[in-house]
Design an enzyme around this catalytic site. Structure first.
Site, PDB file in Angstrom:
ATOM      1  N   ASN A  62       0.794  -1.221   0.000  1.00 55.17           N
ATOM      2  CA  ASN A  62       0.000   0.000   0.000  1.00 55.17           C
ATOM      3  C   ASN A  62       0.827   1.272   0.000  1.00 55.17           C
ATOM      4  OD1 ASN A  62       0.361  -1.438   2.577  1.00 55.17           O
ATOM      5  ND2 ASN A  62      -0.440   0.404   3.514  1.00 55.17           N
ATOM      6  N   GLN A  74      -4.770  -3.762  -2.264  1.00 53.39           N
ATOM      7  CA  GLN A  74      -4.252  -2.768  -3.214  1.00 53.39           C
ATOM      8  C   GLN A  74      -4.109  -3.342  -4.619  1.00 53.39           C
ATOM      9  OE1 GLN A  74      -3.535   0.500  -2.575  1.00 53.39           O
ATOM     10  NE2 GLN A  74      -4.063   0.397  -0.413  1.00 53.39           N
ATOM     11  N   SER A 123     -11.023  -5.052   0.210  1.00 50.17           N
ATOM     12  CA  SER A 123     -11.722  -3.958   0.894  1.00 50.17           C
ATOM     13  C   SER A 123     -12.551  -3.154  -0.096  1.00 50.17           C
ATOM     14  CB  SER A 123     -10.689  -3.050   1.565  1.00 50.17           C
ATOM     15  OG  SER A 123     -11.319  -1.898   2.072  1.00 50.17           O
ATOM     16  N   HIS A 148     -13.689   0.069   0.041  1.00 48.01           N
ATOM     17  CA  HIS A 148     -13.420   1.498  -0.216  1.00 48.01           C
ATOM     18  C   HIS A 148     -12.119   1.772  -0.963  1.00 48.01           C
ATOM     19  CE1 HIS A 148     -10.509   2.618   3.114  1.00 48.01           C
ATOM     20  NE2 HIS A 148     -10.912   1.440   3.551  1.00 48.01           N
ATOM     21  N   THR A 155     -25.184  -8.407  12.233  1.00 51.00           N
ATOM     22  CA  THR A 155     -26.144  -8.150  11.160  1.00 51.00           C
ATOM     23  C   THR A 155     -25.420  -7.731   9.889  1.00 51.00           C
ATOM     24  OG1 THR A 155     -27.743  -7.467  12.807  1.00 51.00           O
ATOM     25  CG2 THR A 155     -28.177  -6.783  10.533  1.00 51.00           C
ATOM     26  N   CYS A 175      -3.003   5.193   7.950  1.00 52.98           N
ATOM     27  CA  CYS A 175      -3.215   4.739   9.327  1.00 52.98           C
ATOM     28  C   CYS A 175      -2.094   5.228  10.228  1.00 52.98           C
ATOM     29  CB  CYS A 175      -3.251   3.212   9.378  1.00 52.98           C
ATOM     30  SG  CYS A 175      -3.861   2.469   7.883  1.00 52.98           S
TER      31      CYS A 175
HETATM   32  C1  PLP Z   1      -6.561  -0.196   3.457  1.00 50.95           C
HETATM   33  C2  PLP Z   1      -5.863  -1.470   3.636  1.00 50.95           C
HETATM   34  C3  PLP Z   1      -6.310  -2.416   4.579  1.00 50.95           C
HETATM   35  C4  PLP Z   1      -7.455  -2.128   5.532  1.00 50.95           C
HETATM   36  O1  PLP Z   1      -8.680  -2.137   4.867  1.00 50.95           O
HETATM   37  P1  PLP Z   1      -9.998  -1.599   5.605  1.00 50.95           P
HETATM   38  O2  PLP Z   1     -11.118  -2.073   4.745  1.00 50.95           O
HETATM   39  O3  PLP Z   1      -9.878  -0.107   5.620  1.00 50.95           O
HETATM   40  O4  PLP Z   1     -10.038  -2.187   6.974  1.00 50.95           O
HETATM   41  C5  PLP Z   1      -5.640  -3.614   4.669  1.00 50.95           C
HETATM   42  N1  PLP Z   1      -4.596  -3.890   3.867  1.00 50.95           N
HETATM   43  C6  PLP Z   1      -4.136  -3.018   2.956  1.00 50.95           C
HETATM   44  C7  PLP Z   1      -3.005  -3.383   2.082  1.00 50.95           C
HETATM   45  C8  PLP Z   1      -4.755  -1.769   2.811  1.00 50.95           C
HETATM   46  O5  PLP Z   1      -4.289  -0.910   1.915  1.00 50.95           O
END
Ligand code: PLP
Length: 399
Positions: free
Chosen positions: A155, A194, A214, A216, A252, A340
């Site tokens: 990432n 990623q 993920s 988002h 849920t 983060c």
């Molecule tokens: C953003 C990210 C996560 C965490 O994902 P979330 O859905 O925000 O908990 C885990 N691993 C990598 C490589 C990320 O870039």
């Protein structure tokens, strides 16, 4: 002021079509997917469709898809759930492997497991380009190695890891153990968060047992993720309650979110085929423009082995945080290290793992592009950045 978003590794703007698909499940179709009545059935049907879309993307069965609250939770369930299940088999001392550049959602699980008496952890190092070596990996494997977690695309740097080679090695070890009748199994998990935008995540091609995604990070909603769990792999739950998602993720179901991630994954192939070139073209333009107009800049990574949307650039002699704030003042959003870790002034563990000096790691800026970025925007960055760097270098304390 024109706003320029170059932080797609932290999160992505949502695709409008994804939002449209989600909207009814916030309002008229609000049922709980486990309710038996018609409201529930409609929600459950939407979840089932999303599960099938996800399975299509992963090339797996719908029954192998577990929806979670995000990739953090998917990683936690995969790692802690698998190890907890293995510990029930009285295998004695077990050995597990990950890399030094994982997301904290993986690394911190390993750090937790490392404290247990029956678990030994190895952290596979990376080279100066941020990539693990498959030969070094092979050397780490022991007779009692039962689990490997290795990310697909990093990432912070965009470095693409040799996941296929790792999987091949694992397959070889498994075949050898089978022939010898060895008691230790071996499982492979990858955090593919990623990678999902621009790389194939076909779990059969890749040869993985567990994979995390993920919503988002792929133009879908926040608060929803996917864990692929290959058939017949037993995981122990790490959270307890209503037994949703085959008991692996009680709670849920987030129906709108699940509809959203399923929809977002439908656009993945499009992104891979059409957007990948566009995005990497803009990224190359940015790297070239910045390195030509600013002295003492390095690319933290390897152009031959980098995802299309990442550029991690190190500016010698200044703090990344001050560059970030100055760019933000100009309407340009970037990040230092990972989102983060922002706020903490510790240098990135990924850059340190690459052997980058602490003071140089502090000067790193991560630009991550998306398909809505334009040439004009990149030109603006190339025009504004040299002035910012020049000013900051002038006021920086000399060391
Ligand atoms: C953003 C990210 C996560 C965490 O994902 P979330 O859905 O925000 O908990 C885990 N691993 C990598 C490589 C990320 O870039």
């Amino acid at each position: 002021m024109q706003k320029i978003y170059l932080d797609h590794s932290a999160t992505t703007p949502m695709n409008e079509k994804v939002l449209d698909a989600m909207m009814p499940y916030f309002t008229s179709e609000f049922g709980n997917a486990t309710s038996i009545h018609t409201f529930g059935q409609k929600a459950s049907l939407a979840v089932q469709r999303a599960r099938e879309n996800t399975a299509l993307f992963l090339n797996c069965k719908a029954s192998e898809v577990v929806f979670t609250s995000g990739a953090t939770e998917a990683n936690n369930i995969a790692i802690l759930g698998l190890i907890k299940a293995l510990q029930k088999n009285n295998l004695g001392k077990i050995h597990i492997i990950t890399s030094t550049i994982e997301h904290p959602a993986v690394l911190e699980c390993f750090q937790l497991l490392e404290k247990e008496d029956d678990i030994e952890v190895s952290y596979l190092p990376v080279n100066s380009k941020g990539i693990v070596s498959k030969d070094e990996f092979e050397k780490l494997i022991k007779d009692n190695t039962v689990f490997v977690s290795m990310m697909y695309v990093n990432n912070e740097t965009g470095a693409v890891q040799p996941i296929l080679d790792i999987a091949k090695t694992i397959k070889k070890v498994k075949e050898k153990r089978k022939k010898e009748g060895a008691k230790f199994p071996l499982y492979f998990h990858t955090d593919a968060v990623q990678a999902a935008n621009f790389f194939s995540c076909d779990v059969k091609d890749l040869g993985v047992d567990l994979m995390s995604l993920s919503g988002h990070k792929i133009s879908g909603p926040k608060g929803v993720g996917v864990l692929f769990v290959k058939d017949n792999i037993v995981l122990e739950p790490i959270q307890f309650g209503g037994h949703q998602e085959k008991g692996l993720r009680s709670g849920t179901l987030n129906v709108p979110g699940i509809v959203g991630i399923g929809e977002a994954l439908l656009f993945a192939e499009d992104r891979r085929k059409t957007n990948s070139k566009k995005v990497s073209g803009l990224r190359d333009m940015l790297i070239e423009g910045v390195t030509e107009n600013i002295p003492d800049v390095v690319l933290n990574g390897d152009m031959d082995n980098i995802s299309p949307f990442h550029a991690n650039l190190g500016f010698k002699g200044i703090e990344g945080e001050s560059i970030l704030l100055d760019l933000d003042f100009e309407g340009i959003a970037v990040s230092t290290g990972s989102a983060c870790a922002s706020g903490a002034l510790n240098p990135s563990h990924v850059l340190l793992a690459m052997g980058i000096r602490k003071e140089d790691a502090h000067g790193a800026i991560r630009f991550t592009l998306g398909s809505s970025n334009t040439e004009k925007e990149i030109e603006t960055v190339i025009e504004k950045l040299p002035k910012i760097i020049k000013r900051l270098r002038k006021i920086a304390p000399k060391n």
